[in-house]
Structure formats: structure tokens, C-alpha cells
Motif scaffolding. Structure first.
Motif, PDB file in Angstrom:
ATOM      1  N   LYS A 202      27.619  82.898   7.878  1.00 18.28           N
ATOM      2  CA  LYS A 202      26.908  81.598   7.595  1.00 18.28           C
ATOM      3  C   LYS A 202      27.963  80.618   8.092  1.00 18.28           C
ATOM      4  O   LYS A 202      29.366  80.721   7.894  1.00 18.28           O
ATOM      5  N   VAL A 203      27.401  79.486   8.821  1.00 18.95           N
ATOM      6  CA  VAL A 203      28.413  78.674   9.362  1.00 18.95           C
ATOM      7  C   VAL A 203      29.100  77.868   8.108  1.00 18.95           C
ATOM      8  O   VAL A 203      28.294  77.027   7.246  1.00 18.95           O
ATOM      9  N   ARG A 204      30.319  77.867   7.970  1.00 22.00           N
ATOM     10  CA  ARG A 204      31.022  76.948   7.042  1.00 22.00           C
ATOM     11  C   ARG A 204      31.290  75.553   7.555  1.00 22.00           C
ATOM     12  O   ARG A 204      30.869  74.580   6.739  1.00 22.00           O
ATOM     13  N   HIS A 205      31.762  75.409   8.665  1.00 24.56           N
ATOM     14  CA  HIS A 205      31.792  74.192   9.422  1.00 24.56           C
ATOM     15  C   HIS A 205      32.093  74.178  10.960  1.00 24.56           C
ATOM     16  O   HIS A 205      32.638  75.432  11.308  1.00 24.56           O
ATOM     17  N   ARG A 206      31.980  73.420  11.541  1.00 24.73           N
ATOM     18  CA  ARG A 206      32.477  73.311  12.802  1.00 24.73           C
ATOM     19  C   ARG A 206      33.935  73.256  13.193  1.00 24.73           C
ATOM     20  O   ARG A 206      34.680  73.030  12.154  1.00 24.73           O
ATOM     21  N   SER A 207      34.649  74.117  14.047  1.00 19.11           N
ATOM     22  CA  SER A 207      36.037  74.208  14.008  1.00 19.11           C
ATOM     23  C   SER A 207      36.435  73.755  15.562  1.00 19.11           C
ATOM     24  O   SER A 207      35.685  73.918  16.297  1.00 19.11           O
ATOM     25  N   TYR A 208      37.633  73.342  15.447  1.00 21.69           N
ATOM     26  CA  TYR A 208      38.254  72.942  16.762  1.00 21.69           C
ATOM     27  C   TYR A 208      39.645  73.257  16.907  1.00 21.69           C
ATOM     28  O   TYR A 208      40.350  73.330  16.218  1.00 21.69           O
ATOM     29  N   GLN A 209      39.668  74.034  18.214  1.00 20.63           N
ATOM     30  CA  GLN A 209      41.116  74.266  18.738  1.00 20.63           C
ATOM     31  C   GLN A 209      41.723  73.673  19.874  1.00 20.63           C
ATOM     32  O   GLN A 209      40.696  73.445  20.657  1.00 20.63           O
ATOM     33  N   GLU A 210      42.668  73.142  20.056  1.00 19.57           N
ATOM     34  CA  GLU A 210      43.274  72.459  21.004  1.00 19.57           C
ATOM     35  C   GLU A 210      44.025  73.607  21.870  1.00 19.57           C
ATOM     36  O   GLU A 210      44.834  74.122  21.046  1.00 19.57           O
ATOM     37  N   LYS A 211      43.679  73.711  22.970  1.00 19.66           N
ATOM     38  CA  LYS A 211      44.651  74.671  23.930  1.00 19.66           C
ATOM     39  C   LYS A 211      44.816  73.846  24.986  1.00 19.66           C
ATOM     40  O   LYS A 211      43.791  73.177  25.940  1.00 19.66           O
ATOM     41  N   ARG A 212      46.092  73.836  25.579  1.00 20.05           N
ATOM     42  CA  ARG A 212      46.529  72.989  26.791  1.00 20.05           C
ATOM     43  C   ARG A 212      45.896  71.587  26.731  1.00 20.05           C
ATOM     44  O   ARG A 212      45.586  71.323  27.862  1.00 20.05           O
ATOM     45  N   GLY A 213      45.966  70.989  25.619  1.00 19.73           N
ATOM     46  CA  GLY A 213      45.423  69.632  25.620  1.00 19.73           C
ATOM     47  C   GLY A 213      43.878  69.346  25.698  1.00 19.73           C
ATOM     48  O   GLY A 213      43.600  68.275  25.799  1.00 19.73           O
ATOM     49  N   VAL A 214      43.257  70.347  25.465  1.00 24.49           N
ATOM     50  CA  VAL A 214      41.704  70.361  25.679  1.00 24.49           C
ATOM     51  C   VAL A 214      41.279  71.099  24.439  1.00 24.49           C
ATOM     52  O   VAL A 214      41.677  71.792  23.933  1.00 24.49           O
ATOM     53  N   VAL A 215      40.363  69.976  23.593  1.00 23.33           N
ATOM     54  CA  VAL A 215      39.773  70.356  22.421  1.00 23.33           C
ATOM     55  C   VAL A 215      38.497  71.345  22.705  1.00 23.33           C
ATOM     56  O   VAL A 215      37.397  70.913  23.405  1.00 23.33           O
ATOM     57  N   ILE A 216      38.630  72.541  21.887  1.00 25.75           N
ATOM     58  CA  ILE A 216      37.308  73.492  22.183  1.00 25.75           C
ATOM     59  C   ILE A 216      36.632  73.741  20.887  1.00 25.75           C
ATOM     60  O   ILE A 216      37.344  74.103  19.934  1.00 25.75           O
ATOM     61  N   MET A 217      35.375  73.581  20.891  1.00 24.90           N
ATOM     62  CA  MET A 217      34.673  73.530  19.850  1.00 24.90           C
ATOM     63  C   MET A 217      33.986  74.746  19.464  1.00 24.90           C
ATOM     64  O   MET A 217      33.601  75.619  20.379  1.00 24.90           O
ATOM     65  N   GLY A 218      34.014  75.289  18.075  1.00 22.31           N
ATOM     66  CA  GLY A 218      33.476  76.292  17.714  1.00 22.31           C
ATOM     67  C   GLY A 218      32.740  76.329  16.214  1.00 22.31           C
ATOM     68  O   GLY A 218      32.632  75.242  16.012  1.00 22.31           O
ATOM     69  N   TYR A 219      32.995  77.372  15.513  1.00 27.48           N
ATOM     70  CA  TYR A 219      32.136  77.309  14.482  1.00 27.48           C
ATOM     71  C   TYR A 219      32.947  78.525  13.451  1.00 27.48           C
ATOM     72  O   TYR A 219      32.893  79.545  13.812  1.00 27.48           O
ATOM     73  N   TYR A 220      33.575  77.855  12.263  1.00 29.58           N
ATOM     74  CA  TYR A 220      34.122  78.646  11.237  1.00 29.58           C
ATOM     75  C   TYR A 220      32.891  79.345  10.517  1.00 29.58           C
ATOM     76  O   TYR A 220      32.284  78.623   9.896  1.00 29.58           O
ATOM     77  N   MET A 221      33.109  80.619  10.453  1.00 24.44           N
ATOM     78  CA  MET A 221      31.920  81.189   9.636  1.00 24.44           C
ATOM     79  C   MET A 221      32.473  82.372   8.654  1.00 24.44           C
ATOM     80  O   MET A 221      33.654  83.038   9.012  1.00 24.44           O
ATOM     81  N   LEU A 222      31.627  82.790   7.792  1.00 26.33           N
ATOM     82  CA  LEU A 222      31.907  83.582   6.512  1.00 26.33           C
ATOM     83  C   LEU A 222      31.023  84.397   6.287  1.00 26.33           C
ATOM     84  O   LEU A 222      29.810  84.075   6.429  1.00 26.33           O
ATOM     85  N   LYS A 223      31.455  85.647   5.881  1.00 27.51           N
ATOM     86  CA  LYS A 223      30.407  86.476   5.153  1.00 27.51           C
ATOM     87  C   LYS A 223      30.969  87.249   4.342  1.00 27.51           C
ATOM     88  O   LYS A 223      31.960  87.851   4.395  1.00 27.51           O
ATOM     89  N   GLY A 224      30.274  87.236   2.835  1.00 27.83           N
ATOM     90  CA  GLY A 224      30.952  87.799   1.722  1.00 27.83           C
ATOM     91  C   GLY A 224      30.321  89.520   1.783  1.00 27.83           C
ATOM     92  O   GLY A 224      29.235  89.715   2.459  1.00 27.83           O
ATOM     93  N   LEU A 225      31.254  90.301   1.365  1.00 28.20           N
ATOM     94  CA  LEU A 225      31.235  91.692   1.411  1.00 28.20           C
ATOM     95  C   LEU A 225      30.808  92.390   0.016  1.00 28.20           C
ATOM     96  O   LEU A 225      30.572  93.619   0.098  1.00 28.20           O
ATOM     97  N   ILE A 226      30.881  91.618  -1.047  1.00 29.32           N
ATOM     98  CA  ILE A 226      30.619  92.154  -2.244  1.00 29.32           C
ATOM     99  C   ILE A 226      29.441  92.160  -2.758  1.00 29.32           C
ATOM    100  O   ILE A 226      28.729  91.086  -2.372  1.00 29.32           O
TER     101      ILE A 226
END
Length: 166
Positions: free
Chosen positions: A142-166
Motif C-alpha cells: 500500500k502507498v504510504r506517501h509519495r517519495s522524492y529523491q534528489e539525484k544530481r540536482g534533479v528531483v525524482i518522484m516515486g512512492y513509499y510503500m509498505l506491506k505487513g507480513l504478520i
């Protein structure tokens, strides 16, 4: 024939090229050229990848019908952080463009989850790219929130996601 194997140092150069080629092969509709170039402007060193992957639990899928340098061709890999502060974090998942849409990413993820469950991990997390988000959703993340990583001065958007295993 495609086989799932644990990471071996002799594949470090191939892993480096595989990650770079996979990023460069992403459609411009998903990530623009500037984003892809910032993400991977050139292959990282084999030393970098070996150090990174040997400190985590890593699986490869190799094609033993395609032999290069006396070993099967590496067509995909995934790795899972096992250290306390990042335990359960999926660090990388790449599949060579020529091998995509064959279930390799699913095969890699399934091995990772099975191992994590055996180790009694509570949950898995990932900063999924726009490309990998549908795969992780299909695996129950499940998407927890959007994530942003800066690489070489460029912001790249992704998604921080989680999955419970219990």
C-alpha cells in the motif's frame, strides 16, 4: 532456462550494467531523459554494487542458455536490507529490458518475501518507482506517501510503500 540464484561477486559488473540499462530503457512517458540521466548517467562501478549487494540479502535471475564470460547471463536482481535500522527495506529491483514482462520481477519478489517471512520480518518497505509501483501493488503493498529523491540536482518522484507480513 531462467534460474533464481543467490548473489555472487562474479556478477557485480553485470548487475552494474543491468541497473543502468534498465533505467535508460524506461519510457519517456514515465520518466523524462533528464530524470533518467540523473538517476543513472553511467553504470556505477562493480565495486559499488558488490559492496551494496553483499551487505544485504540479494537474489539474481540468470539465463543459463545465454552464457557470457563463462557464466549465465544476469537478467534481473532484487535485494533486501537486513540491518536493524533499515531491516525489510527493498533497496533495488531491476530486470533487463529484453527480459521484462516474463514474470522475473514477480519471481524475484516472491523469493524475497518468502525469505523475509522465514526470518520473521514484520513488514517490507520500498521506495517504488512509477515503473515498479503496479508490481508492488499487485503483491499487496500500500502507498504510504509519495517519495522524492534528489539525484544530481534533479528531483525524482516515486512512492513509499509498505506491506505487513504478520
Amino acid at each position: 532456462m531462467l534460474k533464481l540464484i543467490p548473489y555472487q561477486k562474479c556478477y557485480a559488473v553485470e548487475v552494474s550494467m543491468l541497473a543502468h540499462i534498465s533505467i535508460c530503457g524506461i519510457s519517456e512517458d514515465v520518466y523524462c531523459e533528464e530524470e533518467k540521466s540523473a538517476w543513472s548517467f553511467a553504470p556505477r562501478s562493480a565495486y559499488h554494487w558488490h559492496k551494496r549487494l553483499s551487505k544485504s540479502q540479494t537474489w539474481l535471475v540468470v539465463d543459463d542458455k545465454r552464457i557470457e564470460s563463462d557464466k549465465a547471463f544476469c537478467c534481473g536482481f532484487i535485494n533486501l536490507e537486513t540491518q536493524f535500522e533499515s531491516r525489510g527495506y527493498i533497496d533495488s529491483l531491476y530486470v533487463h529490458p529484453a527480459y521484462q514482462r516474463r514474470g522475473i520481477a514477480s519471481q524475484l519478489y516472491t523469493a524475497l518475501e518468502q525469505w523475509a517471512r522465514q526470518q520473521k520480518f514484520d513488514e517490507l518497505s520500498v521506495d517504488a518507482s512509477k515503473v515498479s509501483k503496479p508490481l508492488f501493488e499487485s503483491m499487496g503493498f500500500k502507498v504510504r506517501h509519495r517519495s522524492y529523491q534528489e539525484k544530481r540536482g534533479v528531483v525524482i518522484m516515486g512512492y513509499y510503500m509498505l506491506k505487513g507480513l504478520i
